[in-house]
Motif scaffolding. Structure first.
Motif, mmCIF file in Angstrom:
data_model
loop_
_atom_site.group_PDB
_atom_site.id
_atom_site.type_symbol
_atom_site.label_atom_id
_atom_site.label_comp_id
_atom_site.label_asym_id
_atom_site.label_seq_id
_atom_site.Cartn_x
_atom_site.Cartn_y
_atom_site.Cartn_z
ATOM 1 N N LEU A 83 7.531 12.355 -12.143
ATOM 2 C CA LEU A 83 8.793 11.711 -11.786
ATOM 3 C C LEU A 83 9.042 11.546 -10.278
ATOM 4 N N GLY A 84 8.396 12.478 -9.596
ATOM 5 C CA GLY A 84 8.607 12.461 -7.998
ATOM 6 C C GLY A 84 7.873 11.203 -7.419
ATOM 7 N N ASP A 85 6.990 10.480 -8.358
ATOM 8 C CA ASP A 85 6.528 9.412 -7.875
ATOM 9 C C ASP A 85 7.347 8.009 -7.576
ATOM 10 N N SER A 86 8.561 8.206 -8.055
ATOM 11 C CA SER A 86 9.539 7.222 -8.168
ATOM 12 C C SER A 86 9.845 7.089 -6.705
ATOM 13 N N ALA A 87 9.614 5.845 -6.261
ATOM 14 C CA ALA A 87 9.513 5.275 -4.556
ATOM 15 C C ALA A 87 9.540 3.872 -4.510
ATOM 16 N N LEU A 88 9.562 3.580 -3.059
ATOM 17 C CA LEU A 88 9.524 1.986 -2.884
ATOM 18 C C LEU A 88 8.028 2.245 -2.175
ATOM 19 N N TYR A 89 7.041 1.447 -2.663
ATOM 20 C CA TYR A 89 5.659 1.730 -2.198
ATOM 21 C C TYR A 89 5.572 0.161 -1.367
ATOM 22 N N LEU A 90 5.276 0.257 -0.028
ATOM 23 C CA LEU A 90 5.347 -0.457 1.070
ATOM 24 C C LEU A 90 3.653 -0.811 1.559
ATOM 25 N N CYS A 91 3.403 -1.887 1.557
ATOM 26 C CA CYS A 91 2.243 -2.566 1.898
ATOM 27 C C CYS A 91 2.368 -3.254 3.388
ATOM 28 N N ALA A 92 1.363 -2.993 4.240
ATOM 29 C CA ALA A 92 1.430 -3.506 5.745
ATOM 30 C C ALA A 92 0.035 -3.884 5.903
ATOM 31 N N SER A 93 0.142 -5.187 6.614
ATOM 32 C CA SER A 93 -1.047 -5.603 7.060
ATOM 33 C C SER A 93 -1.105 -5.838 8.495
ATOM 34 N N SER A 94 -2.358 -5.730 9.291
ATOM 35 C CA SER A 94 -2.520 -6.134 10.564
ATOM 36 C C SER A 94 -3.886 -6.876 10.834
ATOM 37 N N LEU A 95 -4.176 -7.518 11.926
ATOM 38 C CA LEU A 95 -5.313 -8.170 12.100
ATOM 39 C C LEU A 95 -6.674 -7.797 11.835
ATOM 40 N N SER A 96 -6.853 -6.541 12.615
ATOM 41 C CA SER A 96 -7.915 -5.829 12.501
ATOM 42 C C SER A 96 -7.718 -4.171 12.385
ATOM 43 N N GLY A 97 -6.717 -3.796 12.819
ATOM 44 C CA GLY A 97 -6.397 -2.320 13.131
ATOM 45 C C GLY A 97 -7.095 -1.829 13.862
ATOM 46 N N THR A 98 -8.283 -2.060 14.496
ATOM 47 C CA THR A 98 -8.836 -1.591 15.569
ATOM 48 C C THR A 98 -8.391 -1.231 16.765
ATOM 49 N N GLY A 99 -7.303 -2.543 17.008
ATOM 50 C CA GLY A 99 -6.587 -2.434 18.368
ATOM 51 C C GLY A 99 -5.336 -1.710 17.916
ATOM 52 N N ARG A 100 -5.134 -0.430 18.669
ATOM 53 C CA ARG A 100 -4.075 0.359 18.071
ATOM 54 C C ARG A 100 -2.796 -0.005 18.525
ATOM 55 N N GLU A 101 -2.806 -1.118 19.429
ATOM 56 C CA GLU A 101 -1.650 -1.491 19.283
ATOM 57 C C GLU A 101 -0.825 -2.552 18.754
ATOM 58 N N GLU A 102 -1.704 -2.981 17.717
ATOM 59 C CA GLU A 102 -1.615 -3.988 16.747
ATOM 60 C C GLU A 102 -0.434 -3.862 16.023
#
Lengths: 115, 115
Positions: A83-102
């Motif tokens: 029951l506790g898994d009820s939630a909004l699941y969000l996905c996010a994308s970025s260019l490479s993720g290696t640049g921490r300012e991305e």
């Protein structure tokens, strides 16, 4: 350029079932992160994928898993739903993720209700 | 360990008045800081970020934020609030000195602008 898309947008499941959510990142983005958003816990980081490899993981049980395909699309799976898994699941994308300012760009989310 | 705090669950402002949404952070090294906004039934939208340089950062929809290293704060501001600014605002931080750091989100502040 199309944004991050997530399917399905809404989902109703019962306890004990499993669910698979899908995320297509912005074209050219190779890093995908998943978050769980609930009123009580806020935004919690699940995991991050880059080049089909899990690069970072949050503090969630093993029932939560994910993968990334060669085209950068990602799926997350939750087994033995609670029951506790009820939630909004969000996905996010970025260019490479290696640049921490991305900047991460978010999809509209999948709202999961577990009955 | 890195963390971010948004001390106010809700901020109420009259339209036309200036608004401030507070955010403080804790990282072991130097931070990258972000603000996102979430409208009902939508994902998070990027507003602005601080990476380096000028402490005053300007972003979308007339918002700006001021990085204060001594107070470890990154408050979001707007000179004149609009009713359409009513939404949920999230501050986020990433520690740039950690190669595997993930973005940590605050608990969110609900901004309500009354006409």
């Amino acid at each position: 350029k199309a944004g991050v898309t997530q399917t399905p947008r809404y989902l109703i499941k019962t306890r004990g079932q499993q669910v698979t959510l899908s995320c297509s990142p912005i074209s050219g983005h190779r890093s995908v992160s998943w978050y769980q958003q609930t009123p009580g816990q806020g935004l919690q980081f699940l995991f991050e994928y880059f080049s089909e490899t899990q690069r970072n993981k949050g503090n969630f049980p093993g029932r939560f898993s994910g993968r990334q395909f060669s085209n950068s699309r990602s799926e997350m799976n939750v087994s033995t739903l609670e029951l506790g898994d009820s939630a909004l699941y969000l996905c996010a994308s970025s260019l490479s993720g290696t640049g921490r300012e991305e900047t991460q760009y978010f999809g509209p989310g999948t709202r999961l209700l577990v009955l | 360990a890195q963390s971010v705090a948004q001390p106010e669950d809700q901020v109420n402002v009259a339209e036309g008045n200036p608004l401030t949404v507070k955010c403080t952070y804790s990282v072991s090294g130097n931070p990258y800081l972000f603000w996102y906004v979430q409208y009902p039934n939508r994902g998070l939208q990027f507003l602005l970020k601080y990476i380096t340089g000028d402490n005053l950062v300007k972003g979308s929809y007339g918002f700006e934020a001021e990085f204060n290293k001594s107070q470890t704060s990154f408050h979001l501001k707007k000179p004149s609030a609009l009713v359409s600014d009513s939404a949920l605002y999230f501050c986020a931080v990433r520690d740039i000195t950690s190669s595997a750091s993930k973005i940590i989100f605050g608990s969110g502040t609900r901004l309500s602008i009354r006409p």
